[in-house]
Structure formats: C-alpha cells, structure tokens
Design a protein around this motif. Structure first.
Motif, PDB file in Angstrom:
ATOM      1  N   SER A 209       0.826  -1.216   0.000  1.00 37.23           N
ATOM      2  CA  SER A 209       0.000   0.000   0.000  1.00 37.23           C
ATOM      3  C   SER A 209       0.858   1.264   0.000  1.00 37.23           C
ATOM      4  CB  SER A 209      -0.922   0.002   1.225  1.00 37.23           C
ATOM      5  OG  SER A 209      -0.159  -0.071   2.423  1.00 37.23           O
ATOM      6  N   THR A 210       2.144   1.104  -0.246  1.00 34.98           N
ATOM      7  CA  THR A 210       3.072   2.236  -0.194  1.00 34.98           C
ATOM      8  C   THR A 210       3.594   2.573  -1.586  1.00 34.98           C
ATOM      9  OG1 THR A 210       3.773   1.562   2.027  1.00 34.98           O
ATOM     10  CG2 THR A 210       5.164   3.132   0.854  1.00 34.98           C
ATOM     11  N   LEU A 211       3.256   3.774  -2.080  1.00 31.33           N
ATOM     12  CA  LEU A 211       3.759   4.227  -3.375  1.00 31.33           C
ATOM     13  C   LEU A 211       5.212   4.659  -3.224  1.00 31.33           C
ATOM     14  CD1 LEU A 211       2.712   4.927  -6.319  1.00 31.33           C
ATOM     15  CD2 LEU A 211       2.565   7.286  -5.502  1.00 31.33           C
ATOM     16  N   PHE A 212       6.060   4.225  -4.142  1.00 32.70           N
ATOM     17  CA  PHE A 212       7.444   4.679  -4.098  1.00 32.70           C
ATOM     18  C   PHE A 212       7.480   6.192  -4.331  1.00 32.70           C
ATOM     19  CE2 PHE A 212       8.421   0.186  -5.617  1.00 32.70           C
ATOM     20  CZ  PHE A 212       8.787  -0.251  -4.348  1.00 32.70           C
ATOM     21  N   PRO A 213       8.332   6.916  -3.649  1.00 32.27           N
ATOM     22  CA  PRO A 213       8.315   8.385  -3.694  1.00 32.27           C
ATOM     23  C   PRO A 213       8.623   8.982  -5.064  1.00 32.27           C
ATOM     24  CG  PRO A 213      10.266   7.589  -2.523  1.00 32.27           C
ATOM     25  CD  PRO A 213       9.371   6.411  -2.721  1.00 32.27           C
ATOM     26  N   TYR A 214       9.217   8.189  -5.952  1.00 30.86           N
ATOM     27  CA  TYR A 214       9.608   8.686  -7.271  1.00 30.86           C
ATOM     28  C   TYR A 214       8.654   8.259  -8.386  1.00 30.86           C
ATOM     29  CZ  TYR A 214      11.667   4.101  -6.468  1.00 30.86           C
ATOM     30  OH  TYR A 214      11.855   2.797  -6.085  1.00 30.86           O
ATOM     31  N   THR A 215       7.598   7.501  -8.070  1.00 27.18           N
ATOM     32  CA  THR A 215       6.740   6.932  -9.112  1.00 27.18           C
ATOM     33  C   THR A 215       6.028   8.005  -9.932  1.00 27.18           C
ATOM     34  OG1 THR A 215       6.392   4.849  -7.922  1.00 27.18           O
ATOM     35  CG2 THR A 215       4.753   5.448  -9.565  1.00 27.18           C
ATOM     36  N   VAL A 216       5.391   8.951  -9.279  1.00 29.49           N
ATOM     37  CA  VAL A 216       4.628   9.972 -10.005  1.00 29.49           C
ATOM     38  C   VAL A 216       5.550  10.804 -10.889  1.00 29.49           C
ATOM     39  CG1 VAL A 216       3.198  12.034  -9.768  1.00 29.49           C
ATOM     40  CG2 VAL A 216       2.776  10.067  -8.295  1.00 29.49           C
ATOM     41  N   SER A 217       6.694  11.198 -10.370  1.00 22.17           N
ATOM     42  CA  SER A 217       7.625  11.991 -11.177  1.00 22.17           C
ATOM     43  C   SER A 217       8.155  11.170 -12.351  1.00 22.17           C
ATOM     44  CB  SER A 217       8.787  12.501 -10.312  1.00 22.17           C
ATOM     45  OG  SER A 217       9.499  11.423  -9.722  1.00 22.17           O
ATOM     46  N   PHE A 218       8.325   9.865 -12.173  1.00 16.65           N
ATOM     47  CA  PHE A 218       8.751   8.991 -13.264  1.00 16.65           C
ATOM     48  C   PHE A 218       7.700   8.961 -14.378  1.00 16.65           C
ATOM     49  CE2 PHE A 218       8.212   4.647 -15.023  1.00 16.65           C
ATOM     50  CZ  PHE A 218       9.368   4.562 -15.787  1.00 16.65           C
ATOM     51  N   LEU A 219       6.433   8.812 -14.009  1.00 10.57           N
ATOM     52  CA  LEU A 219       5.356   8.792 -15.005  1.00 10.57           C
ATOM     53  C   LEU A 219       5.260  10.127 -15.734  1.00 10.57           C
ATOM     54  CD1 LEU A 219       2.593   6.882 -12.979  1.00 10.57           C
ATOM     55  CD2 LEU A 219       4.120   5.957 -14.729  1.00 10.57           C
ATOM     56  N   ASN A 220       5.408  11.214 -14.999  1.00 11.93           N
ATOM     57  CA  ASN A 220       5.396  12.544 -15.623  1.00 11.93           C
ATOM     58  C   ASN A 220       6.582  12.716 -16.572  1.00 11.93           C
ATOM     59  OD1 ASN A 220       3.056  13.325 -14.301  1.00 11.93           O
ATOM     60  ND2 ASN A 220       4.159  14.223 -12.571  1.00 11.93           N
ATOM     61  N   GLN A 221       7.695  12.122 -16.194  1.00 13.59           N
ATOM     62  CA  GLN A 221       8.896  12.179 -17.036  1.00 13.59           C
ATOM     63  C   GLN A 221       8.642  11.469 -18.368  1.00 13.59           C
ATOM     64  OE1 GLN A 221      12.295  10.291 -15.176  1.00 13.59           O
ATOM     65  NE2 GLN A 221      13.722  11.751 -16.085  1.00 13.59           N
ATOM     66  N   LEU A 222       7.990  10.298 -18.313  1.00 11.77           N
ATOM     67  CA  LEU A 222       7.663   9.560 -19.541  1.00 11.77           C
ATOM     68  C   LEU A 222       6.737  10.384 -20.429  1.00 11.77           C
ATOM     69  CD1 LEU A 222       7.083   5.881 -18.315  1.00 11.77           C
ATOM     70  CD2 LEU A 222       9.131   6.850 -19.364  1.00 11.77           C
ATOM     71  N   LYS A 223       5.723  11.002 -19.820  1.00 10.22           N
ATOM     72  CA  LYS A 223       4.797  11.837 -20.593  1.00 10.22           C
ATOM     73  C   LYS A 223       5.538  12.962 -21.293  1.00 10.22           C
ATOM     74  CE  LYS A 223       0.755  11.108 -17.596  1.00 10.22           C
ATOM     75  NZ  LYS A 223      -0.161  11.763 -16.612  1.00 10.22           N
ATOM     76  N   ARG A 224       6.428  13.594 -20.573  1.00 10.00           N
ATOM     77  CA  ARG A 224       7.180  14.719 -21.124  1.00 10.00           C
ATOM     78  C   ARG A 224       8.059  14.276 -22.295  1.00 10.00           C
ATOM     79  NH1 ARG A 224      11.994  16.219 -19.331  1.00 10.00           N
ATOM     80  NH2 ARG A 224      11.693  15.232 -17.297  1.00 10.00           N
ATOM     81  N   LEU A 225       8.532  13.042 -22.250  1.00  7.76           N
ATOM     82  CA  LEU A 225       9.391  12.513 -23.312  1.00  7.76           C
ATOM     83  C   LEU A 225       8.584  11.897 -24.458  1.00  7.76           C
ATOM     84  CD1 LEU A 225      12.097  10.808 -21.062  1.00  7.76           C
ATOM     85  CD2 LEU A 225      12.397  12.881 -22.443  1.00  7.76           C
ATOM     86  N   GLY A 226       7.247  11.898 -24.327  1.00 12.05           N
ATOM     87  CA  GLY A 226       6.390  11.358 -25.370  1.00 12.05           C
ATOM     88  C   GLY A 226       6.330   9.846 -25.398  1.00 12.05           C
ATOM     89  N   ILE A 227       6.585   9.225 -24.254  1.00 14.42           N
ATOM     90  CA  ILE A 227       6.563   7.764 -24.152  1.00 14.42           C
ATOM     91  C   ILE A 227       5.312   7.331 -23.398  1.00 14.42           C
ATOM     92  CG2 ILE A 227       7.748   5.745 -23.191  1.00 14.42           C
ATOM     93  CD1 ILE A 227      10.367   7.265 -23.613  1.00 14.42           C
ATOM     94  N   SER A 228       4.513   6.488 -24.025  1.00 15.99           N
ATOM     95  CA  SER A 228       3.298   6.003 -23.381  1.00 15.99           C
ATOM     96  C   SER A 228       3.631   4.891 -22.386  1.00 15.99           C
ATOM     97  CB  SER A 228       2.307   5.493 -24.426  1.00 15.99           C
ATOM     98  OG  SER A 228       2.885   4.436 -25.183  1.00 15.99           O
ATOM     99  N   TYR A 229       2.682   4.589 -21.525  1.00 19.11           N
ATOM    100  CA  TYR A 229       2.902   3.529 -20.541  1.00 19.11           C
ATOM    101  C   TYR A 229       1.601   2.834 -20.199  1.00 19.11           C
ATOM    102  CZ  TYR A 229       1.434   7.266 -17.314  1.00 19.11           C
ATOM    103  OH  TYR A 229       0.753   8.279 -16.692  1.00 19.11           O
ATOM    104  N   SER A 230       1.724   1.654 -19.648  1.00 19.82           N
ATOM    105  CA  SER A 230       0.564   0.886 -19.187  1.00 19.82           C
ATOM    106  C   SER A 230       0.951   0.124 -17.938  1.00 19.82           C
ATOM    107  CB  SER A 230       0.079  -0.076 -20.281  1.00 19.82           C
ATOM    108  OG  SER A 230       1.130  -0.928 -20.686  1.00 19.82           O
ATOM    109  N   PHE A 231      -0.066  -0.346 -17.226  1.00 17.14           N
ATOM    110  CA  PHE A 231       0.154  -1.078 -15.977  1.00 17.14           C
ATOM    111  C   PHE A 231      -0.297  -2.526 -16.170  1.00 17.14           C
ATOM    112  CE2 PHE A 231      -0.820   3.364 -14.909  1.00 17.14           C
ATOM    113  CZ  PHE A 231       0.348   3.715 -14.252  1.00 17.14           C
ATOM    114  N   LEU A 232       0.622  -3.442 -15.949  1.00 16.40           N
ATOM    115  CA  LEU A 232       0.332  -4.868 -16.054  1.00 16.40           C
ATOM    116  C   LEU A 232       0.530  -5.505 -14.684  1.00 16.40           C
ATOM    117  CD1 LEU A 232       1.168  -4.062 -19.048  1.00 16.40           C
ATOM    118  CD2 LEU A 232       1.789  -6.468 -19.320  1.00 16.40           C
ATOM    119  N   THR A 233      -0.397  -6.355 -14.315  1.00 19.56           N
ATOM    120  CA  THR A 233      -0.239  -7.031 -13.028  1.00 19.56           C
ATOM    121  C   THR A 233      -0.686  -8.477 -13.102  1.00 19.56           C
ATOM    122  OG1 THR A 233      -0.872  -7.022 -10.688  1.00 19.56           O
ATOM    123  CG2 THR A 233      -2.504  -6.168 -12.247  1.00 19.56           C
ATOM    124  N   ASN A 234       0.075  -9.344 -12.477  1.00 20.72           N
ATOM    125  CA  ASN A 234      -0.318 -10.737 -12.336  1.00 20.72           C
ATOM    126  C   ASN A 234      -1.285 -10.928 -11.179  1.00 20.72           C
ATOM    127  OD1 ASN A 234       0.987 -11.933 -14.467  1.00 20.72           O
ATOM    128  ND2 ASN A 234       2.327 -13.218 -13.235  1.00 20.72           N
TER     129      ASN A 234
END
Length: 287
Positions: free
Chosen positions: A37-62
């Motif tokens: 239940s703990t979000l890593f402190p850098y996750t949101v900034s990482f996702l924003n970084q991908l958006k800024r670079l024009g790289i899409s992302y998705s979430f996969l979970t087993n």
C-alpha cells in the motif's frame, strides 16, 4: 555484472541505443511502482517524465485479486490517474483466453476474491456456488486473499473431476510491505496438486507473451520498442524474453542482485529502481 547500471553515464552505447528506441513502457505494479500500500516516492515523477518525453505507458499485473475498476481506484488513491485502457491484469487475460479458446464455457467455479469474481461476471460468466450440485464448466484458481478451507476443498474436487482447470498466474508469493508472507496462486495450486495429483491445464499471466500482445497490437509497436519493467525474473523478465521486448529488472521488489546474476537467459538490464530508468531514458534522448 555488466548489465547492472547505477551510473547512467557509464551505459554501453549498444545498450543506450536500445533504450533510445523505446516508445512504450509496460509497468508491473507490486514491487515496481509501489510495495503493498506504499507508493514509491519517485513513481509519479517517473510517469510525468515519460509523458514529457512522449513515451506512453501501461500497468500490467499478475495480481487478479482486484477488478480493473478497483485497481484504477487504488491508483487514484495513491495519486496516479490511469484509464481502463492502461490497465491489464491476469484476470482480464484469463477472460480473453476463455473467450478465444473455450467459447463454450459459461459457468465457472472461481477460487478468487469477490472483486475478481465481479470482473468475470461483468464479462458475462456465471460464478457457481460451493455445491456439488452447482456444476461448473471450468475451474479458475487465482490469488485469493479471502481463501477459505471449504472452497479450497471444492476447487480440488472439481479438479479431480477433470474440469477445465486454469490458473490466472504463476506467482508463488505476492510482494508486501507487511510482516507476512502472502501466499499467491502457484502456492494454492500446489495444494490442489498435492491433494489430487492434478496441475492446471494452463497457467496464464506473466510470463506468457500474450500479456504484451494487446499493447503491441493496439499501439502498432514492435517488441523492441516496448520495455517490460518489473521486479521478478520468472514472470516479468521471462515475459519480456518470450515476447522479444526489452526487459528491465528493478531491485525494489522480489528479485535481488544475486538473483539477477544467476538469471538464465541473461537479463537485458538491471536497475535499482524506475527512477533510474526514467533518468536513463531521458539521457538516451539527449545523446
């Protein structure tokens, strides 16, 4: 090991070229973007970084224990906005498999959480009761945090009767930030096998390459344009290998550096976290 990177400026040029080709990042969840239940402190900034670079992302979970809507709600609660199209779970993969391979199946005995069962109901399946008279067409065994002994025994019974038997994922344990071992789908299936001598007919989820096929098709991408990022070698990295994608092992979950050194086949790249991955992708774009 030469593929463990801590200093992005020391990355070999051939590896940097592979990183620069990436157009999409497929992210495992538990152990990769959060732990329990703990979000890593850098996750949101990482996702924003991908958006800024024009790289899409998705979430996969087993982890099939939650429906897609529940996962989206959890992500929102952690501060991550995501859409239904950006989520793909092993429960959804199981539904897709049933519709493709066993269109005749309508009734299921599901060893899983109520949230997951709702996902199957939404897809048009009928969940049978814990009764020998309410006979299913197939048995589905998943990561069930609400597991009770009677339902486990009923699942073993249907396995023994020769019903179609599908496991949603091959994970032995689920990552957690709590002082407990979370017994996952493969361990539950081991119990059924010990009791009946029967293994699942098919085990879905990662490392099956089908977990990435939908992304490749929907976004018209080549496998080497997609990075599969996760914390497990036998699911996340093996799926990357099976699909021909670029595998990124992060050491924020199950796998250790020692595990990475012993991996076969050899891993594409090993990083301390997704934070380093974001910086590495950005660095590759500047070269």
């Amino acid at each position: 090991m030469n593929n463990y990177i801590t200093n992005i400026k020391s990355v070999p040029s051939a590896l940097l070229y592979k990183v620069k080709k990436l157009k999409h990042v497929a992210l495992d969840m538990d152990g990769t973007i959060y732990n329990g239940s703990t979000l890593f402190p850098y996750t949101v900034s990482f996702l924003n970084q991908l958006k800024r670079l024009g790289i899409s992302y998705s979430f996969l979970t087993n982890n099939p224990s939650k429906s897609i809507s529940d996962y989206l709600e959890k992500l929102e609660g952690l501060g991550i906005e995501a859409t239904e199209e950006e989520m793909y779970s092993s429960a959804v993969a199981t539904i897709d498999y049933l519709k493709t391979k066993h269109p005749e199946v309508k009734k299921l005995f599901i060893l899983g959480t109520s949230s997951m069962i709702k996902q199957f109901n939404k897809a048009g399946y009928i969940s049978t009761e814990d009764s020998a008279q309410d006979e299913p067409d197939a048995l589905i065994v998943a990561f069930d945090m609400t597991l009770c002994y009677e339902r486990l025994c009923r699942a073993a019974w249907w396995a023994k009767q020769g019903k179609i038997y599908i496991a949603t994922n091959p994970d032995k344990v689920c990552p957690t930030d709590k002082p407990v071992v979370l017994v996952d789908c493969a361990s539950i299936c081991s119990s059924i096998e010990t009791a009946t001598g029967r293994k699942p007919d098919v085990v879905l989820g990662k490392p099956q390459k089908e977990m990435l096929d939908g992304i490749l098709s929907a976004k018209n991408l080549k496998p080497d344009e997609v990075a599969m990022v996760g914390d497990r070698i036998y699911t996340d990295m093996m799926m990357a290998h099976n699909a021909g994608a670029f595998g990124v092992l992060v050491l924020t979950g199950e796998a250790t550096l020692e595990d990475a050194e012993k991996a076969n086949p050899e891993l594409d790249i090993v990083l301390p976290s997704i934070e380093v991955l974001g910086n590495l992708i950005e660095y590759s774009h500047l070269r």
